[in-house]
Design an enzyme around this catalytic site. Structure first.
Site, PDB file in Angstrom:
ATOM      1  N   PHE A 123      82.632 111.283  -0.028  1.00  0.00           N
ATOM      2  CA  PHE A 123      81.837 110.015  -0.388  1.00  0.00           C
ATOM      3  C   PHE A 123      81.805 109.397   0.991  1.00  0.00           C
ATOM      4  O   PHE A 123      82.731 108.996   1.292  1.00  0.00           O
ATOM      5  CB  PHE A 123      82.395 109.246  -1.474  1.00  0.00           C
ATOM      6  CG  PHE A 123      81.747 107.978  -1.845  1.00  0.00           C
ATOM      7  CD1 PHE A 123      80.958 108.021  -2.879  1.00  0.00           C
ATOM      8  CD2 PHE A 123      82.059 106.702  -1.441  1.00  0.00           C
ATOM      9  CE1 PHE A 123      80.233 106.917  -3.326  1.00  0.00           C
ATOM     10  CE2 PHE A 123      81.543 105.577  -1.588  1.00  0.00           C
ATOM     11  CZ  PHE A 123      80.506 105.603  -2.492  1.00  0.00           C
ATOM     12  N   LEU A 125      80.426 106.714   2.827  1.00  0.00           N
ATOM     13  CA  LEU A 125      79.953 105.413   2.849  1.00  0.00           C
ATOM     14  C   LEU A 125      80.274 104.773   4.272  1.00  0.00           C
ATOM     15  O   LEU A 125      79.331 104.208   5.123  1.00  0.00           O
ATOM     16  CB  LEU A 125      80.450 104.563   1.853  1.00  0.00           C
ATOM     17  CG  LEU A 125      79.771 102.964   1.536  1.00  0.00           C
ATOM     18  CD1 LEU A 125      78.055 102.950   1.460  1.00  0.00           C
ATOM     19  CD2 LEU A 125      80.269 102.485   0.579  1.00  0.00           C
ATOM     20  N   GLU A 362      88.223 101.570  -0.912  1.00  0.00           N
ATOM     21  CA  GLU A 362      87.372 101.352  -2.151  1.00  0.00           C
ATOM     22  C   GLU A 362      87.294  99.731  -2.271  1.00  0.00           C
ATOM     23  O   GLU A 362      87.292  99.305  -3.410  1.00  0.00           O
ATOM     24  CB  GLU A 362      87.952 101.895  -3.374  1.00  0.00           C
ATOM     25  CG  GLU A 362      87.835 103.319  -3.330  1.00  0.00           C
ATOM     26  CD  GLU A 362      87.278 104.093  -4.702  1.00  0.00           C
ATOM     27  OE1 GLU A 362      86.926 103.684  -5.467  1.00  0.00           O
ATOM     28  OE2 GLU A 362      87.775 105.516  -4.569  1.00  0.00           O
TER      29      GLU A 362
HETATM   30  C1  LIG Z   1      92.847 107.142   4.055  1.00  0.00           C
HETATM   31  C2  LIG Z   1      91.543 106.436   3.845  1.00  0.00           C
HETATM   32  C3  LIG Z   1      90.758 106.971   3.126  1.00  0.00           C
HETATM   33  C4  LIG Z   1      89.153 106.470   2.959  1.00  0.00           C
HETATM   34  N1  LIG Z   1      88.374 107.066   2.292  1.00  0.00           N
HETATM   35  C5  LIG Z   1      87.213 106.847   2.362  1.00  0.00           C
HETATM   36  C6  LIG Z   1      86.111 107.520   1.789  1.00  0.00           C
HETATM   37  O1  LIG Z   1      86.442 108.634   1.079  1.00  0.00           O
HETATM   38  N2  LIG Z   1      84.875 107.135   1.942  1.00  0.00           N
HETATM   39  C7  LIG Z   1      84.520 106.127   2.576  1.00  0.00           C
HETATM   40  O2  LIG Z   1      83.304 105.771   2.671  1.00  0.00           O
HETATM   41  N3  LIG Z   1      85.524 105.241   3.119  1.00  0.00           N
HETATM   42  C8  LIG Z   1      86.732 105.544   2.975  1.00  0.00           C
HETATM   43  N4  LIG Z   1      87.659 104.858   3.508  1.00  0.00           N
HETATM   44  C9  LIG Z   1      87.439 103.805   4.172  1.00  0.00           C
HETATM   45  C10 LIG Z   1      87.732 102.467   3.307  1.00  0.00           C
HETATM   46  O3  LIG Z   1      87.051 102.361   2.314  1.00  0.00           O
HETATM   47  C11 LIG Z   1      87.756 101.255   4.675  1.00  0.00           C
HETATM   48  O4  LIG Z   1      88.555 101.465   5.765  1.00  0.00           O
HETATM   49  C12 LIG Z   1      87.590  99.796   4.039  1.00  0.00           C
HETATM   50  O5  LIG Z   1      86.451  99.613   3.019  1.00  0.00           O
HETATM   51  C13 LIG Z   1      87.896  98.704   4.992  1.00  0.00           C
HETATM   52  O6  LIG Z   1      86.811  98.759   5.823  1.00  0.00           O
HETATM   53  P1  LIG Z   1      87.354  98.849   7.422  1.00  0.00           P
HETATM   54  O7  LIG Z   1      88.614  99.584   7.678  1.00  0.00           O
HETATM   55  O8  LIG Z   1      86.399  98.816   8.171  1.00  0.00           O
HETATM   56  O9  LIG Z   1      87.913  97.211   7.572  1.00  0.00           O
HETATM   57  P2  LIG Z   1      87.071  95.892   7.753  1.00  0.00           P
HETATM   58  O10 LIG Z   1      85.956  95.815   6.943  1.00  0.00           O
HETATM   59  O11 LIG Z   1      86.811  95.945   9.458  1.00  0.00           O
HETATM   60  O12 LIG Z   1      88.202  94.810   7.416  1.00  0.00           O
HETATM   61  C14 LIG Z   1      89.332  94.633   8.402  1.00  0.00           C
HETATM   62  C15 LIG Z   1      89.847  93.163   7.632  1.00  0.00           C
HETATM   63  O13 LIG Z   1      88.964  92.127   7.584  1.00  0.00           O
HETATM   64  C16 LIG Z   1      88.903  91.691   6.239  1.00  0.00           C
HETATM   65  N5  LIG Z   1      87.792  91.269   5.844  1.00  0.00           N
HETATM   66  C17 LIG Z   1      86.458  91.689   5.982  1.00  0.00           C
HETATM   67  N6  LIG Z   1      85.413  91.204   5.421  1.00  0.00           N
HETATM   68  C18 LIG Z   1      86.101  89.947   5.078  1.00  0.00           C
HETATM   69  C19 LIG Z   1      85.505  88.896   4.365  1.00  0.00           C
HETATM   70  N7  LIG Z   1      84.061  88.885   4.313  1.00  0.00           N
HETATM   71  N8  LIG Z   1      86.466  87.968   4.101  1.00  0.00           N
HETATM   72  C20 LIG Z   1      87.795  88.142   4.194  1.00  0.00           C
HETATM   73  N9  LIG Z   1      88.276  89.123   4.816  1.00  0.00           N
HETATM   74  C21 LIG Z   1      87.396  90.056   5.242  1.00  0.00           C
HETATM   75  C22 LIG Z   1      89.430  93.079   5.251  1.00  0.00           C
HETATM   76  O14 LIG Z   1      89.833  92.490   3.871  1.00  0.00           O
HETATM   77  C23 LIG Z   1      90.476  93.579   6.087  1.00  0.00           C
HETATM   78  O15 LIG Z   1      91.612  92.864   5.984  1.00  0.00           O
HETATM   79  C24 LIG Z   1      89.277 105.306   3.860  1.00  0.00           C
HETATM   80  C25 LIG Z   1      89.990 104.513   4.345  1.00  0.00           C
HETATM   81  C26 LIG Z   1      91.204 105.011   4.496  1.00  0.00           C
HETATM   82  C27 LIG Z   1      92.314 104.586   5.299  1.00  0.00           C
END
Ligand SMILES: Cc1cc2nc3c(=O)[nH]c(=O)nc-3n(C[C@H](O)[C@H](O)[C@H](O)COP(=O)(O)OP(=O)(O)OC[C@H]3O[C@@H](n4cnc5c(N)ncnc54)[C@H](O)[C@@H]3O)c2cc1C
Length: 382
Positions: A123, A125, A362
């Site tokens: 998936f 995204l 997620e």
């Molecule tokens: C092991 C692993 C497997 C994964 N598998 C998948 C997958 O299969 N498919 C896929 O698409 N993605 C996957 N992901 C990605 C995951 O969904 C994202 O890492 C997650 O959505 C957070 O995005 P980011 O890492 O860019 O953090 P960011 O969005 O940059 O967030 C960083 C911090 O800021 C905070 N933050 C951001 N916006 C706000 C707001 N508006 N208000 C308050 N706090 C906020 C967050 O809560 C977090 O604490 C995976 C990640 C990992 C680590």
């Protein structure tokens, strides 16, 4: 909500528990150390019907209700979160999206193979620059006659190097969520590469990858759902996916409880088992409470889905609580083990490393709070 399981549900849970005790738990520490679960597990999950839960039998699925799905995901989570995640993504996010939004041709091409465990789905995204704010994604799909040409990079994609099909979200129109469409992209397409990401804190046995799409050509028949409706596909998948993650967290917390109770009754300090010290019992009681509370929240989501009710906010609540509970449970389990919790001879350190990601993917815990807050107030605070 009926809390009494049917005979079928009890049997399904037992089948999963036996499978986990026989084929997952004995290998989980090694898979973690080697940074790869045994790929043969996928075929075995398929053979048991665990990759076809809730999918109709006409596509080879094992059908069943969402509570049964959660019971089995809990057991898989008790065994190894890396294996549970393979199912959550391939079945929970990809196969279910194809079942719900796909054409008959897409179901015949992919759904039947995914539920049999002959193929895996991922998936795609998240991107390097967009995680929580997924509606800003920058991967592009441009029309070329009756085809689409996809270019962009996806980050942290579970099953990324293992999958035969990637559900890719790409921009086909203007800015924001309305400009996004979804595509089923064969991972052997020219221009598609997957690079495994090593050095993860937890879920080390799981294949997490960076995907690069460099002019990948797919026919319009690869588009899942209408043009511009990709974000609808993604959000629908994640609403149910959060229940799946939460169910896995219940299993992980239960594994923490089992390990901590077992150790506390064996380990002697001050002339008696550490279980006889009240502060150790407090740690155990707190884990047990989190397991039960998280499980009830998960079962409520399954019950809402099976009765055709709105479930998205309940799913956010379950995911938020269960993921934070899993981290608390693992932290407490390490505490019960003392110094032995800090070495990988015992499983609780791995549980703590594995649990943390549940509060991140997620939708992070902060994002779940914003979704719950929006539902309470009608005001989006994103
Ligand atoms: C092991 C692993 C497997 C994964 N598998 C998948 C997958 O299969 N498919 C896929 O698409 N993605 C996957 N992901 C990605 C995951 O969904 C994202 O890492 C997650 O959505 C957070 O995005 P980011 O890492 O860019 O953090 P960011 O969005 O940059 O967030 C960083 C911090 O800021 C905070 N933050 C951001 N916006 C706000 C707001 N508006 N208000 C308050 N706090 C906020 C967050 O809560 C977090 O604490 C995976 C990640 C990992 C680590």
């Amino acid at each position: 909500m009926n809390l009494e399981l049917s005979d079928e549900q009890t049997a399904a849970r037992q089948l999963a528990a036996d499978f986990v005790d026989r084929e997952i738990t004995p290998h989980a520490a090694r898979w973690d150390r080697e940074e790869s679960v045994d790929r043969a597990i996928v075929g075995r999950l398929g053979a048991l019907g665990f990759l076809g839960l809730t999918i109709p039998e006409q596509y080879g699925g094992s059908a069943g209700d969402h509570l049964t799905y959660c019971l089995i995901l809990e057991e898989l989570g008790r065994g190894d979160s890396a294996v549970r995640g393979i199912v959550s993504v391939s079945l929970g996010l990809v196969a279910k999206s194809i079942h719900y939004f796909g054409t008959e041709e897409q179901k015949q091409t992919w759904l039947t193979r995914l539920v049999a465990g002959e193929a895996l789905g991922c998936f795609a995204l998240t991107e390097p620059g967009t995680g929580s704010d997924a509606a800003q994604l920058r991967t592009r799909a441009v029309r070329d006659g009756s085809d689409w040409i996809l270019s962009g990079t996806k980050m942290f994609i579970t099953n990324g190097t293992w999958a035969e099909v990637a559900l890719v979200f790409a921009r086909t129109g203007g800015e924001g969520h309305r400009g996004i469409s979804a595509f089923l992209v064969p991972t052997d397409s020219p221009g598609f590469t997957a690079r495994e990401i090593h050095g993860k804190l937890g879920l080390r046995g799981q294949a997490t990858a960076e995907l690069v799409l460099d002019g990948v050509r797919v026919p319009d028949s690869a588009r899942l759902h209408a043009e511009g409706k990709g974000f609808t596909v993604a959000m629908a998948a994640l609403a149910k996916g959060r229940m799946s993650v939460a169910a896995g967290c219940v299993g992980l917390a239960k594994a923490c409880l089992d390990a901590a109770v077992g150790y506390a009754t064996q380990r002697q300090q001050f002339g008696k088992p550490i279980a006889a010290h009240q502060l150790v019992q407090e740690l155990l009681a707190d884990i047990a409470l989190d397991v039960d509370a998280a499980r009830l929240l998960v079962w409520r989501v399954a019950d809402l889905i099976d009765r055709g009710e709105d479930f998205a906010v309940a799913s956010s609540q379950a995911k938020l609580f269960a993921s934070e509970a899993a981290v608390r449970a693992a932290d407490r389990a390490v505490q019960v083990f003392g110094g032995y919790g800090y070495i990988d001879e015992f499983p609780v350190g791995k549980y703590l490393r594995d649990a943390k990601v549940m509060t991140l993917y997620e939708g992070t815990s902060q994002i779940q709070k914003l979704l719950i807050g929006r539902a309470l107030t009608g005001v989006a605070a994103f």
